[in-house]
Design an enzyme around this catalytic site. Structure first.
Site, short mmCIF file in Angstrom:
data_model
loop_
_atom_site.label_atom_id
_atom_site.label_comp_id
_atom_site.label_asym_id
_atom_site.label_seq_id
_atom_site.Cartn_x
_atom_site.Cartn_y
_atom_site.Cartn_z
N ASP A 113 78.15 109.21 -77.64
CA ASP A 113 79.58 109.32 -77.96
C ASP A 113 80.32 110.34 -77.09
O ASP A 113 81.33 110.90 -77.52
CB ASP A 113 79.75 109.68 -79.43
N ASP A 173 80.81 99.61 -79.76
CA ASP A 173 81.62 100.83 -79.66
C ASP A 173 81.41 101.55 -78.33
O ASP A 173 82.32 102.23 -77.82
CB ASP A 173 81.27 101.82 -80.78
N ARG A 245 86.58 96.37 -86.59
CA ARG A 245 86.71 97.43 -85.60
C ARG A 245 85.85 97.15 -84.37
O ARG A 245 86.20 97.55 -83.25
CB ARG A 245 86.39 98.80 -86.20
N TRP A 249 87.12 97.30 -80.64
CA TRP A 249 86.48 98.04 -79.55
C TRP A 249 86.29 97.14 -78.33
O TRP A 249 86.46 97.58 -77.18
CB TRP A 249 85.13 98.59 -79.98
N SER A 361 82.69 102.57 -93.06
CA SER A 361 81.53 101.68 -93.17
C SER A 361 81.46 101.13 -94.60
O SER A 361 80.96 101.80 -95.49
CB SER A 361 80.23 102.43 -92.84
#
Length: 396
Positions: A113, A173, A245, A249, A361
């Site tokens: 990340d 992601d 989502r 992404w 989530s």
């Protein structure tokens, strides 16, 4: 088929709305008020290494996270966004302070990340100030992220956790972390970062999409052979469902990759994902998706304002690359207008978060129907992109 698609998009636009102007200045003024509160609350509660706001807990209390959390870069990014649009020194000071607290993450090789954490903070800071210290952090973070690349698989490894489930997981992601690598090539001239990013994007392009255009969340590879072992949708309803989502992404990631490479395959994929989102039968009339497009309880399922914000920001950028610019721009306008009308917090409430009704989530029953800091980040980014596009149109 093409005529049917165009008619479907036109029909949806009549619901999402395209005739009314988006009052960007008013929404930004409101956002300044909220973030002023969020900044004060964060400074008051920060302790024990917790540096950035993420959400509110079930009792409505502010949840702060350490620099290592994947969401830690979004709040500094928001502060940089407000500085960019206001040129107010108070936001510059706050942004610098919040960004500095994340610097140690440039060496954290245990996570993929890095883009979310470092590029949203130091990347925005470098773009606005040209600070050479920020440049060094970006380059080091890209070097650290590159250590997660497996040339046999052709991707950066995503998670290290749940090793009993996956050998080499890659999540959709992760497309957004590639922006950090593209930036590192520009800053250094070292094309190795670029080649890693392109390899990851190409491998994801081949393997993460179903024939219907929906995305898997997780592809598990054999790290020795590169073969696919499992296809999962970990944060979605089921492995063969499309997590909202995740689809957002994908749209954002391939739009960004086209910007950085001008590879038409990426533009074609971004356009295909945009049309998938805009014409899907389970996309609500306001353009704010349910948490999963195949969730069984639709229309009584939680929405995900964070996915909507990501979609809107990506569509504004995509509108600068494609002949269907007005369609993408209008759909993004509708999302932004509807988020502002129905999903924003009342001024002075919710510890200063801007958007409500996001879903982190749902399968884990975690962060359902709550504010999420990344929703606010992409919402503000969408507003700034909308303002920039308005300026360009006036010049035309």
């Amino acid at each position: 088929m093409k005529t049917t698609l165009i008619m479907g998009i036109a029909l949806l636009l009549t619901h999402v709305g395209r005739s009314q102007e988006v009052d960007v200045d008013r929404i930004i003024r409101y956002s300044e008020e909220q973030v002023t509160l969020l900044l004060a609350e964060t400074q008051r509660l920060a302790a024990d290494g917790r540096v950035s706001p993420r959400t509110l807990d079930t009792a409505g209390r502010l949840v702060l996270v350490p620099a290592s959390d994947w969401t830690s870069g979004f709040f500094p990014g928001i502060l940089w966004q407000l500085y960019a649009t206001t040129n107010d020194g108070k936001w510059l000071e706050a942004a610098r302070e919040a960004t500095t607290k994340l610097e140690s993450e440039k060496y954290n090789g245990r996570t993929h990340d890095m883009g979310f954490k470092i590029y949203c903070s130091f990347g925005n800071g470098y773009h606005l100030t040209g600070d050479s210290a920020y440049r060094k952090v970006i380059i080091q973070a890209a070097q650290t992220l590159s250590t997660r690349f497996n040339p046999v698989v052709g991707c950066l490894r995503s998670w290290d956790h749940n090793s009993h489930r996956w050998d080499f997981p890659v999540i959709i992601d992760n497309m957004l972390n590639l922006e950090l690598l593209f930036a590192a090539t520009r800053l250094t001239g070292d094309s190795s970062f670029y080649h890693i990013a392109v390899s990851h994007a190409n491998t994801t392009l081949r393997n993460h999409f179903r024939p219907d255009g929906g995305t898997y969340h997780v592809i598990d590879y054999n790290p020795q052979t590169g073969e696919i072992q499992h296809r999962n949708t970990h944060q979605g309803y089921a492995d063969e469902s499309t997590w909202a989502r995740g689809q957002a992404w994908a749209l954002y990631g391939y739009t960004m990759c086209y910007r950085e490479t001008k590879d038409k395959r990426y533009l074609d994929k971004a356009i295909a994902v945009a049309r998938w989102l805009m014409t899907h039968s389970h996309m609500p009339s306001d353009g704010i998706p349910y948490w999963d497009f195949d969730a069984p309880g639709i229309p009584d399922e939680p929405r995900d304002a964070s996915a909507a914000a990501v979609i809107a920001s990506a569509l504004y950028e995509l509108s600068t690359f494609d002949s269907a610019a007005d369609t993408f721009h209008s759909f993004a306008d509708g999302i932004v207008r509807n988020l502002a009308a129905a999903s924003t917090a009342r001024t002075g409430t919710h510890s200063g978060f801007i958007l409500l009704h996001s879903t982190g989530s749902k399968p884990a029953d975690s962060e359902v129907d709550v504010p999420l800091i990344y929703a606010d980040y992409y919402f503000l980014e969408a507003l700034l992109r909308r303002r920039e596009l308005s300026g360009l149109r006036k010049l035309d």
